[in-house]
Design an enzyme around this catalytic site. Structure first.
Site, mmCIF file in Angstrom:
data_model
loop_
_atom_site.group_PDB
_atom_site.id
_atom_site.type_symbol
_atom_site.label_atom_id
_atom_site.label_comp_id
_atom_site.label_asym_id
_atom_site.label_seq_id
_atom_site.Cartn_x
_atom_site.Cartn_y
_atom_site.Cartn_z
ATOM 1 C CD GLU A 116 1.594 -1.406 75.530
ATOM 2 O OE1 GLU A 116 0.410 -1.559 75.867
ATOM 3 O OE2 GLU A 116 2.479 -1.029 76.321
ATOM 4 C CB SER B 204 1.066 -4.164 79.041
ATOM 5 O OG SER B 204 0.647 -3.664 80.271
ATOM 6 N NE ARG C 47 -1.298 1.433 77.122
ATOM 7 C CZ ARG C 47 -2.169 2.071 77.924
ATOM 8 N NH1 ARG C 47 -2.672 3.237 77.556
ATOM 9 N NH2 ARG C 47 -2.492 1.559 79.086
#
Ligand code: FAD
Ligand code: NAP
Length: 341
Positions: A336, A241, A165
């Site tokens: 995130e 998320s 990520r």
């Protein structure tokens, strides 16, 4: 030519649906507008924010500088040498529709990444991933406008420094590169399936019945799983998320495992990746409301806007969650999405 509008609402352009006003706003439909954009911002000493689908950011009520919506279009087959095909996709193309179109052409390898919102150009930024496949597994190069050097160039997959990520674009040199297109190497035969996520394997088996599982089954299964578990941003604002899954060492994992026998963890790079959603749920956050935002009842990793929420509320909720996970497990969660500004 660059058309700059003043005081533009970004509410429909961010998946949380937060009310947000950009001081200045423009749409990029041609790569040649990018040098103009940067010259304009530098001449006026303004920051710029690139926007794709707005599904991985948290906007404040006021965004200073220029917001540039990347709308570059086009898909080219750059080489077709079975069993491989290379496809160059412009940054403004919608991600899910691109995956769906490639599948319909018999070009396989992205089906595990179906139904991820957003644009192709933002996909390398956090090296999008789902169900055991990451963007980096299929990328050969990323075309960019380098705002530091003032030139268009291509970065190899290695130069993009893809990580979990994460990438060059997100954490190493954020803001330096404007992605104009992504080139993928995909398969022309349908036998490269990635089915190591249990729920995906099971759903594919149900969909395929007595047939052999195909990339189409994988695509359909991913869509079905996601529709059942994730809120549709058109109905309930969210950015997917909200935290990354944390990585811990073997030693830390062993200590946690003694105290939390049902801890969800996967061996990863010599240590363990923990399911952040499980940690949050274990701290009692699942389904909790805080002012006008909250923790989604079907997946604790997703924070939602019930309507009228804002950046401050999400940030405060995220901090409370992170603090409580740290108090119980000794682990800090990392958000995130990015906050702007
Ligand atoms: P934006 O939110 O518009 O931008 C994200 C970042 O990229 C910003 O920093 C922005 O400035 C920058 N950026 C945008 N375009 C460019 C460009 N052309 N050049 C350089 N920088 C740029 N993510 C996953 O990894 N896996 C998932 O499974 C997943 N599922 C999701 C499910 C839901 C319901 C939602 C809402 C989100 C999900 N996400 C997932 C997060 C998000 O969809 C992805 O990160 C997606 O790639 C973001 O694309 P976007 O176009 O919306 O980016
Ligand atoms: P899930 O399948 O319930 O799994 C929970 C977590 O365990 C996931 O985060 C996943 O890590 C990990 N995991 C599960 N099986 C694994 C395996 N075989 N090997 C390694 N790790 C495994 O997760 P979910 O919430 O339904 O999401 C399904 C997939 O979609 C996941 O890959 C998730 O990352 C992705 N997704 C991402 C976002 C986002 O915004 N980033 C939003 C929704 C869904 P990983 O997250 O590393 O895969």
């Amino acid at each position: 030519m660059l058309e700059v509008q003043k005081q533009v609402s970004l509410q429909a352009l961010n998946s949380f649906g937060f009310s947000s006003i950009a001081d200045s706003y423009t749409e990029i439909t041609e790569p040649s507008q990018l040098p103009l954009l940067i010259d304009y911002c530098q001449a006026h000493k303004l920051p710029w924010l690139l926007l794709g689908g707005g599904s991985n950011l948290v906007l404040s009520a006021h965004v200073p500088g220029v917001v540039a919506l990347i709308k570059l279009q086009g898909v080219d087959i750059t080489s077709l040498e079975p069993p491989y095909v290379r496809v160059r996709v412009a940054a403004g193309e919608p991600w899910h529709e691109t995956v769906s179109w490639l599948l319909s052409q018999g070009y396989y390898g992205l089906e595990n990444l179906a139904l991820i919102p957003g644009a192709v150009g933002a996909a390398p930024v956090q090296n999008i991933g789902a169900y055991g496949v990451e963007l980096k597994d299929r990328v050969t190069g990323v075309d960019v406008y380098d705002t530091l050097q003032g030139q268009f160039t291509r970065l190899s997959s290695a130069e993009c420094q893809f990580n979990y990520r994460d990438s060059l674009f997100k954490s190493v040199e954020p803001g330096r590169y404007i992605i104009t297109a992504v080139e993928f190497e995909l398969f022309t035969n349908p036998d490269h399936l990635v089915l190591n996520y249990q729920a995906l394997q099971k759903t594919c088996e149900v969909l395929a019945g007595s047939q052999v599982i195909t990339p189409r089954h994988v695509f359909d299964a991913v869509c079905q799983l996601r529709r059942n578990k994730l809120p549709d941003p058109a109905m309930l604002g969210n950015a997917g998320s909200f935290f990354k899954n944390p990585w811990v060492s073997q030693a830390k994992y062993q200590i946690l495992r003694q105290n939390f026998t049902d801890l969800v963890a996967y061996p990863d790079a010599g240590g363990y990746k923990l399911a952040a959603g499980w940690l949050i749920e274990a701290c009692g956050w699942k389904g909790k409301h805080y002012e006008k935002v909250g923790v989604y009842a079907k997946q604790s990793l997703v924070l939602v806007n019930y309507g009228g929420g804002d950046r401050e509320q999400i940030e405060s909720l995220a901090t409370q969650i992170s603090d409580s996970v740290h108090a119980v497990f000794g682990i800090w969660l990392e958000p995130e999405p990015r906050y702007y500004p």
